[in-house]
Structures are given as C-alpha cells and as structure tokens.
Design a protein around this motif. Structure first.
Motif, PDB file in Angstrom:
ATOM      1  N   ARG A  58       0.830  -1.284   0.098  1.00  0.00           N
ATOM      2  CA  ARG A  58       0.046  -0.193  -0.082  1.00  0.00           C
ATOM      3  C   ARG A  58       0.953   1.193   0.046  1.00  0.00           C
ATOM      4  O   ARG A  58       0.532   2.134  -0.560  1.00  0.00           O
ATOM      5  N   SER A  59       2.090   1.143   0.566  1.00  0.00           N
ATOM      6  CA  SER A  59       2.799   2.556   0.844  1.00  0.00           C
ATOM      7  C   SER A  59       3.849   2.428   0.252  1.00  0.00           C
ATOM      8  O   SER A  59       4.641   3.446   0.418  1.00  0.00           O
ATOM      9  N   GLY A  60       4.469   1.621  -0.472  1.00  0.00           N
ATOM     10  CA  GLY A  60       5.726   1.405  -1.252  1.00  0.00           C
ATOM     11  C   GLY A  60       6.855   0.352  -0.471  1.00  0.00           C
ATOM     12  O   GLY A  60       6.903   0.700   0.765  1.00  0.00           O
ATOM     13  N   ALA A  61       7.271  -0.525  -1.361  1.00  0.00           N
ATOM     14  CA  ALA A  61       8.063  -1.676  -0.747  1.00  0.00           C
ATOM     15  C   ALA A  61       9.373  -0.861  -0.347  1.00  0.00           C
ATOM     16  O   ALA A  61       9.807  -0.045  -1.227  1.00  0.00           O
ATOM     17  N   PRO A  62      10.029  -1.401   0.508  1.00  0.00           N
ATOM     18  CA  PRO A  62      11.628  -1.088   0.742  1.00  0.00           C
ATOM     19  C   PRO A  62      12.410  -1.107  -0.500  1.00  0.00           C
ATOM     20  O   PRO A  62      12.040  -1.980  -1.275  1.00  0.00           O
ATOM     21  N   GLY A  63      13.119  -0.013  -0.704  1.00  0.00           N
ATOM     22  CA  GLY A  63      13.964  -0.125  -1.885  1.00  0.00           C
ATOM     23  C   GLY A  63      13.445   0.564  -3.108  1.00  0.00           C
ATOM     24  O   GLY A  63      14.191   0.231  -4.172  1.00  0.00           O
ATOM     25  N   GLU A  64      12.317   1.189  -3.092  1.00  0.00           N
ATOM     26  CA  GLU A  64      11.888   1.471  -4.211  1.00  0.00           C
ATOM     27  C   GLU A  64      12.083   2.920  -4.454  1.00  0.00           C
ATOM     28  O   GLU A  64      11.587   3.728  -5.339  1.00  0.00           O
ATOM     29  N   GLY A  65      12.980   3.632  -3.750  1.00  0.00           N
ATOM     30  CA  GLY A  65      13.401   5.112  -3.955  1.00  0.00           C
ATOM     31  C   GLY A  65      12.996   5.742  -2.772  1.00  0.00           C
ATOM     32  O   GLY A  65      11.918   5.363  -2.021  1.00  0.00           O
ATOM     33  N   THR A  66      13.445   7.156  -2.734  1.00  0.00           N
ATOM     34  CA  THR A  66      13.219   8.044  -1.853  1.00  0.00           C
ATOM     35  C   THR A  66      11.721   8.688  -2.383  1.00  0.00           C
ATOM     36  O   THR A  66      11.559   9.279  -3.457  1.00  0.00           O
ATOM     37  N   ASP A  67      10.709   8.922  -1.273  1.00  0.00           N
ATOM     38  CA  ASP A  67       9.707   9.671  -1.500  1.00  0.00           C
ATOM     39  C   ASP A  67       9.642  11.043  -1.323  1.00  0.00           C
ATOM     40  O   ASP A  67      10.266  11.504  -0.210  1.00  0.00           O
ATOM     41  N   GLU A  68       9.439  11.816  -2.314  1.00  0.00           N
ATOM     42  CA  GLU A  68      10.089  13.275  -2.399  1.00  0.00           C
ATOM     43  C   GLU A  68       9.320  13.931  -1.514  1.00  0.00           C
ATOM     44  O   GLU A  68       9.573  15.207  -0.894  1.00  0.00           O
ATOM     45  N   MET A  69       8.086  13.553  -1.162  1.00  0.00           N
ATOM     46  CA  MET A  69       7.004  14.291  -0.229  1.00  0.00           C
ATOM     47  C   MET A  69       7.319  14.043   1.143  1.00  0.00           C
ATOM     48  O   MET A  69       6.651  14.556   1.993  1.00  0.00           O
ATOM     49  N   THR A  70       8.259  13.091   1.592  1.00  0.00           N
ATOM     50  CA  THR A  70       8.531  12.733   2.760  1.00  0.00           C
ATOM     51  C   THR A  70       9.550  13.592   3.443  1.00  0.00           C
ATOM     52  O   THR A  70      10.743  13.744   3.014  1.00  0.00           O
ATOM     53  N   GLY A  71       9.130  14.384   4.537  1.00  0.00           N
ATOM     54  CA  GLY A  71      10.078  15.272   5.132  1.00  0.00           C
ATOM     55  C   GLY A  71      10.725  14.925   6.487  1.00  0.00           C
ATOM     56  O   GLY A  71      10.520  13.507   6.645  1.00  0.00           O
ATOM     57  N   LYS A  72      11.606  15.551   7.003  1.00  0.00           N
ATOM     58  CA  LYS A  72      12.333  15.357   8.161  1.00  0.00           C
ATOM     59  C   LYS A  72      11.288  14.848   9.485  1.00  0.00           C
ATOM     60  O   LYS A  72      11.525  14.118   9.818  1.00  0.00           O
ATOM     61  N   ASP A  73      10.187  15.843   9.240  1.00  0.00           N
ATOM     62  CA  ASP A  73       9.378  15.353  10.264  1.00  0.00           C
ATOM     63  C   ASP A  73       8.525  14.090  10.598  1.00  0.00           C
ATOM     64  O   ASP A  73       8.407  13.409  11.296  1.00  0.00           O
ATOM     65  N   ASP A  74       8.389  13.587   9.086  1.00  0.00           N
ATOM     66  CA  ASP A  74       7.651  12.516   8.824  1.00  0.00           C
ATOM     67  C   ASP A  74       8.806  11.447   9.077  1.00  0.00           C
ATOM     68  O   ASP A  74       8.386  10.206   9.720  1.00  0.00           O
ATOM     69  N   VAL A  75      10.120  11.578   8.737  1.00  0.00           N
ATOM     70  CA  VAL A  75      11.068  10.645   9.191  1.00  0.00           C
ATOM     71  C   VAL A  75      11.102  10.488  10.706  1.00  0.00           C
ATOM     72  O   VAL A  75      11.406   9.303  11.281  1.00  0.00           O
ATOM     73  N   ARG A  76      11.061  11.576  11.424  1.00  0.00           N
ATOM     74  CA  ARG A  76      11.231  11.605  12.742  1.00  0.00           C
ATOM     75  C   ARG A  76       9.972  10.638  13.319  1.00  0.00           C
ATOM     76  O   ARG A  76      10.115   9.740  14.434  1.00  0.00           O
ATOM     77  N   ARG A  77       8.854  10.917  12.857  1.00  0.00           N
ATOM     78  CA  ARG A  77       7.725  10.283  13.153  1.00  0.00           C
ATOM     79  C   ARG A  77       7.679   8.646  13.075  1.00  0.00           C
ATOM     80  O   ARG A  77       7.276   7.840  13.895  1.00  0.00           O
ATOM     81  N   TYR A  78       8.349   8.387  11.754  1.00  0.00           N
ATOM     82  CA  TYR A  78       8.561   6.949  11.598  1.00  0.00           C
ATOM     83  C   TYR A  78       9.323   6.121  12.695  1.00  0.00           C
ATOM     84  O   TYR A  78       9.230   5.130  13.103  1.00  0.00           O
ATOM     85  N   ARG A  79      10.335   6.912  12.898  1.00  0.00           N
ATOM     86  CA  ARG A  79      11.586   6.598  13.710  1.00  0.00           C
ATOM     87  C   ARG A  79      10.559   6.157  15.439  1.00  0.00           C
ATOM     88  O   ARG A  79      10.823   5.217  16.066  1.00  0.00           O
ATOM     89  N   ASP A  80      10.155   7.243  15.640  1.00  0.00           N
ATOM     90  CA  ASP A  80       9.148   7.200  16.959  1.00  0.00           C
ATOM     91  C   ASP A  80       8.339   6.024  17.035  1.00  0.00           C
ATOM     92  O   ASP A  80       8.482   5.286  17.914  1.00  0.00           O
ATOM     93  N   ASN A  81       7.614   5.937  15.843  1.00  0.00           N
ATOM     94  CA  ASN A  81       6.423   4.730  15.819  1.00  0.00           C
ATOM     95  C   ASN A  81       7.512   3.397  15.810  1.00  0.00           C
ATOM     96  O   ASN A  81       6.905   2.551  16.377  1.00  0.00           O
ATOM     97  N   LEU A  82       8.410   3.548  15.107  1.00  0.00           N
ATOM     98  CA  LEU A  82       9.239   2.173  15.106  1.00  0.00           C
ATOM     99  C   LEU A  82       9.740   1.881  16.527  1.00  0.00           C
ATOM    100  O   LEU A  82       9.803   0.710  16.931  1.00  0.00           O
ATOM    101  N   GLN A  83      10.399   2.720  17.291  1.00  0.00           N
ATOM    102  CA  GLN A  83      10.661   2.499  18.652  1.00  0.00           C
ATOM    103  C   GLN A  83       9.698   1.970  19.411  1.00  0.00           C
ATOM    104  O   GLN A  83      10.056   1.055  20.301  1.00  0.00           O
ATOM    105  N   GLY A  84       8.683   2.656  19.399  1.00  0.00           N
ATOM    106  CA  GLY A  84       7.483   2.142  20.281  1.00  0.00           C
ATOM    107  C   GLY A  84       6.893   0.623  19.777  1.00  0.00           C
ATOM    108  O   GLY A  84       6.657   0.060  20.705  1.00  0.00           O
TER     109      GLY A  84
END
Length: 408
Positions: A24-50
């Motif tokens: 649904r969201s793009g498999a790993p290795g398909e390249g960087t999503d240009e719309m993804t910003g630093k805040d999104d990356v930080r949120r992904y990391r927080d969610n992963l840690q949780g």
C-alpha cells in the motif's frame, strides 16, 4: 508509546501482513519519496521505537506469565508488534532512510526486568494505562490509517484491558463493586445530579451577589437571577443534549464500521473474539468454539462484537439525549432557584442576607451529598462546599461593588 495491535486475524502470519501493508505504501528499496520530510522521518522512527519496545515487553511477559493461555496471548501480541515494526522500517526505507532495528528503550528494558523479577501482573497496569493513553495515536497518521492501524490500536487496548481485569483474579474495582462500595450506574447518576444542582447554585449565587453588590435596590437583582437561571439551565441542557447525541452518533458509526468489517473479513473478527476470550481466561479451544457459535448468527455476532470490542450496548447507545437534556435543565434550575428565591419577597440587604443564608443551607446539603461518592465525612464536605461557594460569591460581590461605585 506502546505500539498497536496488528489485525488479529493476521496474528498467525505477520510477515504476509507486512507485505500487504508495504504494497500500500511502497516497498523498501523503491526509492525516496520526495514528499517525505524530516518530520515524517522522525515520526516513523518514533513509531518504530514504540513497536520495538512493545514487542520486547510482550515477549518478556510471555516468558514470565505462568498461565499458558495468557502466555500465548502475549506471544501473539509480540509477533504482531514485530510485524508492525517492519511496517515502519518499510516506511523509512521508502523515505530513503537506512536503519537497523533499534534496541528496546531503557524504559522498556526496566519494565521487562520488573516483569521477570516480580511477574507479568506487576507491570501489566502500567502497560494497560499506556495502551489506553495511546489508543488514538495513529488516528491522524495517513500511512497508519491506510494500513488499518487505528482500529488495531483500539483492539490492542481492549485485549490488554481484558488481560488486566483477569490477571490475578478479580481486579480491585471489580471486587469493590461486588462488595457494594462502587455502584457504577447509581453512583454516576447521583454524582451527575449533585454536581448539576451545585453548578446552578454556585453560578447563580455568584451572579446574584455580583448584581446585588452593584445595585442592591429595586428588582434588578431578581431579574438578573431569573435570567441567570433560565440561561444557565438552557445552556446545560443544550450541552448535555449535544454531548449525548454526539456519543450516540459516534457509537452508531462504530457499530456500522464493525458491521462492514464483519461482512468483509469475518475470520479476522473471529480471531479478535478468540483473543479477547483467551485473555479473559478461556482455553483457546473453548474461546474458538464460543467465537464460532456467536458468529454463526450475523446479528448476534454484531451485538457481541459491539459489546466485547467496542464496549457499546447497541440497544442503548448511551441513552436518550432528550432525557439527559431535560434532567440537566431541571437540576441546574433547582440549584439556581435558591439564591434568587428571597428576592421575590424581599429587597435590598435583607434579601441579600436571606439569599446567602438559603444558599448556605443548600450548599450544606449538596456538600453532604457529595460525601456519598467521595468517601469524605459529611461535615467536612459540607464545610468545604460552603467555603467554596461563599468565596465565589464574595469575589463577585466585591467586583459588583467596585463596578457599581465606578458607574455611579
């Protein structure tokens, strides 16, 4: 943040679930999503840690739990947390961020040590509180919504709460309820009645005293008191109507969503019920047999799912908004009538003094009534109530005097 519960029907095959989510969201290795910003990356990391913290904790609980049925529930929850962690790793990979799997946080490691040392039941209330607090954490995250995680969060919370209520026998509130110390329905109704009358009493006493301080003569105080009574009662009634009606609409929408999910994926709904019943202490075979029996009739299944998963009685949906509005109107008006009643027969300072005396008696009664659900002594509650009410009246009377002098 303790992470979400994966779709319970996918508990047995978490890796396949991750593939579907990644699709649904793009498999790993398909390249960087240009719309993804630093805040999104930080949120992904927080969610992963949780999710990593949750997986580690539930693995530890599974190892520490002597009851094999609960231990199996913990292991399934841990497997899903690991799958969710892979989901957020896939989101990071899509954003062009390469990351290894993080280690559990110090907090998770401390909780795990406590579970090993004192048993799973020792840390379960902390985990259940965190699940309740974070049950809506994914509601505003578009990637999580696309993956169905908000519903999973709420399912997770319900399962953990079911485990907590069962762990170590009856929980404290359940025991107290059996002993007659907490009567939820009657207690809540009494509390609402007392506080509704108190709102009317204190607010209108303050209004009356404020106007009396500014204009003690004539019928101005009476008119202001009556206006405050009607306006406050209408406001309380409208607020209660909106509150109850909104709750009913939300409950109806949740039931409609549950009906759609039951039609679309009955096996997943069955697995949720199985886990809930396992968490309540039933062996898996009995939990599965009960779930099969309930789901054989779609309407009965929907009714059961609404009660067990959502905590909603489909027949009541939180009660009548009109009845709630009417009761709120009457209770507020009853309390607000005490300060204004003496001004029908008296004027000036005698009316003000009589209003304070009559309101004091009413506050004494309300304070004593609050002791029924606070557990404090009636005398202490009555004195405290009078002190608060008279303090509010003194403030508004003083403001009224200042304004009256300034205007005159």
């Amino acid at each position: 943040m303790l992470p979400s519960l994966g779709r319970v029907g996918e508990l047995r095959e978490p890796r396949r679930a991750i593939k579907r989510w990644a699709g649904r969201s793009g498999a790993p290795g398909e390249g960087t999503d240009e719309m993804t910003g630093k805040d999104d990356v930080r949120r992904y990391r927080d969610n992963l840690q949780g999710e990593v913290d949750g997986a580690a904790l539930y693995r530890t609980l599974g190892e520490s739990e002597p009851d094999p049925h609960l231990a199996e529930v913990y292991r399934k929850l841990a497997a899903v947390e690991e799958a969710h962690g892979q989901f957020w790793q896939a989101q990071l990979a899509k954003a062009g961020v390469t990351t290894g799997r993080p280690r559990p946080s110090p907090r998770a490691r401390v909780l795990g040590w406590l579970a090993h040392r004192f048993g799973a039941a020792f840390v379960l209330p902390t985990i259940a509180a965190a699940e309740a607090r974070d049950s809506s954490v994914y509601d505003d995250q578009p990637e999580a919504v696309a993956g169905g995680l908000p519903k999973d969060e709420r399912s997770h919370r319900r399962i953990v709460q079911a485990v907590e209520s069962r762990s170590g026998g009856l929980a404290g509130p359940a025991i107290a309820g059996l002993e007659g110390r907490h009567r939820a329905v009657a207690g809540n109704s009494l509390r609402a009645a007392v506080l509704g009358a108190n709102d009317g009493l204190v607010s209108n006493l303050s209004l009356v005293m404020g106007v009396a301080g500014a204009a003690p003569e004539g019928r101005t105080v009476l008119l202001a008191g009556l206006a405050g009574l009607v306006a406050g009662s209408c406001s309380m009634a409208m607020g209660e109507w909106l509150s109850v009606n909104s709750s009913r609409e939300l409950a109806a929408r949740q039931i409609a969503t549950e009906r759609e999910e039951l039609e679309a994926s009955p096996e997943e709904e069955k697995e949720e019920l199985v886990l809930i019943y396992q968490a309540k202490g039933l062996p898996e075979s009995q939990a599965r047999a009960l779930a099969d029996q309930l789901l054989s009739d779609k309407e009965s299944a929907l009714d059961t799912l609404a009660r067990e998963e959502l905590g909603i009685d489909p027949k009541e949906l939180g009660g009548s908004p009109w009845q709630a509005a009417g009761v709120s109107f009457l209770l507020f008006a009853l309390g607000a009538a005490f300060p204004v009643a003496p001004f029908f027969v008296l004027q000036g300072l005698p009316a003000t003094a009589a209003s304070l005396a009559l309101s004091g008696l009413a506050m004494t009664g309300i304070g004593a009534a609050t002791s029924l659900f606070t557990g404090r002594g009636p005398l202490f509650s009555a004195v405290r109530q009078m002190a608060i009410g008279y303090a509010a009246a003194a403030v508004t009377y003083g403001v009224g005097r200042l304004v009256g002098v300034a205007v005159s």
